[in-house]
Design a protein around this motif. Structure first.
Motif, PDB file in Angstrom:
ATOM      1  N   MET A   2      -3.851   0.322  -2.560  1.00 42.30           N
ATOM      2  CA  MET A   2      -3.245  -0.949  -2.183  1.00 42.30           C
ATOM      3  C   MET A   2      -3.443  -1.982  -3.271  1.00 42.30           C
ATOM      4  SD  MET A   2      -5.949  -2.164   0.769  1.00 42.30           S
ATOM      5  CE  MET A   2      -6.004  -0.597   1.597  1.00 42.30           C
ATOM      6  N   TYR A  23      -2.683  -7.318  -0.687  1.00 39.11           N
ATOM      7  CA  TYR A  23      -2.698  -6.604   0.587  1.00 39.11           C
ATOM      8  C   TYR A  23      -4.138  -6.374   1.047  1.00 39.11           C
ATOM      9  CZ  TYR A  23      -1.524  -3.208   4.176  1.00 39.11           C
ATOM     10  OH  TYR A  23      -1.392  -2.554   5.373  1.00 39.11           O
ATOM     11  N   TYR A  24      -5.001  -5.992   0.121  1.00 41.57           N
ATOM     12  CA  TYR A  24      -6.413  -5.758   0.444  1.00 41.57           C
ATOM     13  C   TYR A  24      -7.065  -7.031   0.982  1.00 41.57           C
ATOM     14  CZ  TYR A  24     -11.405  -5.058  -0.237  1.00 41.57           C
ATOM     15  OH  TYR A  24     -12.762  -5.007  -0.039  1.00 41.57           O
ATOM     16  N   GLU A  25      -6.894  -8.141   0.262  1.00 41.74           N
ATOM     17  CA  GLU A  25      -7.526  -9.399   0.680  1.00 41.74           C
ATOM     18  C   GLU A  25      -6.980  -9.863   2.028  1.00 41.74           C
ATOM     19  OE1 GLU A  25      -6.902 -11.927  -2.721  1.00 41.74           O
ATOM     20  OE2 GLU A  25      -8.780 -11.253  -3.651  1.00 41.74           O
ATOM     21  N   HIS A  45       0.826  -1.207   0.000  1.00 39.80           N
ATOM     22  CA  HIS A  45       0.000   0.000   0.000  1.00 39.80           C
ATOM     23  C   HIS A  45       0.866   1.265   0.000  1.00 39.80           C
ATOM     24  CE1 HIS A  45       1.022  -0.553   4.223  1.00 39.80           C
ATOM     25  NE2 HIS A  45       0.715   0.709   4.420  1.00 39.80           N
ATOM     26  N   THR A  53      -5.800  -7.908   4.422  1.00 39.49           N
ATOM     27  CA  THR A  53      -6.332  -6.995   5.427  1.00 39.49           C
ATOM     28  C   THR A  53      -7.799  -7.304   5.729  1.00 39.49           C
ATOM     29  OG1 THR A  53      -4.797  -5.278   4.736  1.00 39.49           O
ATOM     30  CG2 THR A  53      -6.721  -4.557   5.987  1.00 39.49           C
ATOM     31  N   ILE A  54      -8.600  -7.526   4.693  1.00 40.03           N
ATOM     32  CA  ILE A  54     -10.011  -7.851   4.892  1.00 40.03           C
ATOM     33  C   ILE A  54     -10.141  -9.181   5.633  1.00 40.03           C
ATOM     34  CG2 ILE A  54     -12.159  -8.476   3.689  1.00 40.03           C
ATOM     35  CD1 ILE A  54     -11.531  -5.451   3.819  1.00 40.03           C
ATOM     36  N   ILE A  72      -4.165  -5.896  -4.603  1.00 48.78           N
ATOM     37  CA  ILE A  72      -5.254  -6.805  -4.247  1.00 48.78           C
ATOM     38  C   ILE A  72      -4.843  -7.793  -3.167  1.00 48.78           C
ATOM     39  CG2 ILE A  72      -4.803  -8.452  -6.100  1.00 48.78           C
ATOM     40  CD1 ILE A  72      -8.257  -7.327  -4.757  1.00 48.78           C
TER      41      ILE A  72
END
Length: 64
Positions: free
Chosen positions: A39, A43-45, A25, A47-48, A41
């Motif tokens: 960010m 990193y996003y996944e 990110h 984090t989620i 994908i």
């Protein structure tokens, strides 16, 4: 922490590379103020997934 200006968003390929180099990110500023976080994908996944796991733990604690 990687920070870029709004003007740097014009080069999407470079932004993608910066995200990878920064660990997923980067922060985007406008006139010195942070306005966005970009960010990748993965990193996003990740984090989620952590947020969802924390919610499940919280729900479990409420059941005690």
């Amino acid at each position: 922490m990687t920070i870029i200006s709004m003007n740097d968003l014009e080069n999407v390929v470079e932004v993608e590379h910066l995200c990878a180099e920064a660990g997923g990110h980067i922060f985007v500023t406008e006139k010195g103020n942070v306005k966005l976080v970009v960010m990748d994908i993965d990193y996003y996944e990740n984090t989620i997934g952590k947020v969802n796991n924390a919610k499940l733990v919280n729900e479990g604690l409420l059941d005690l």
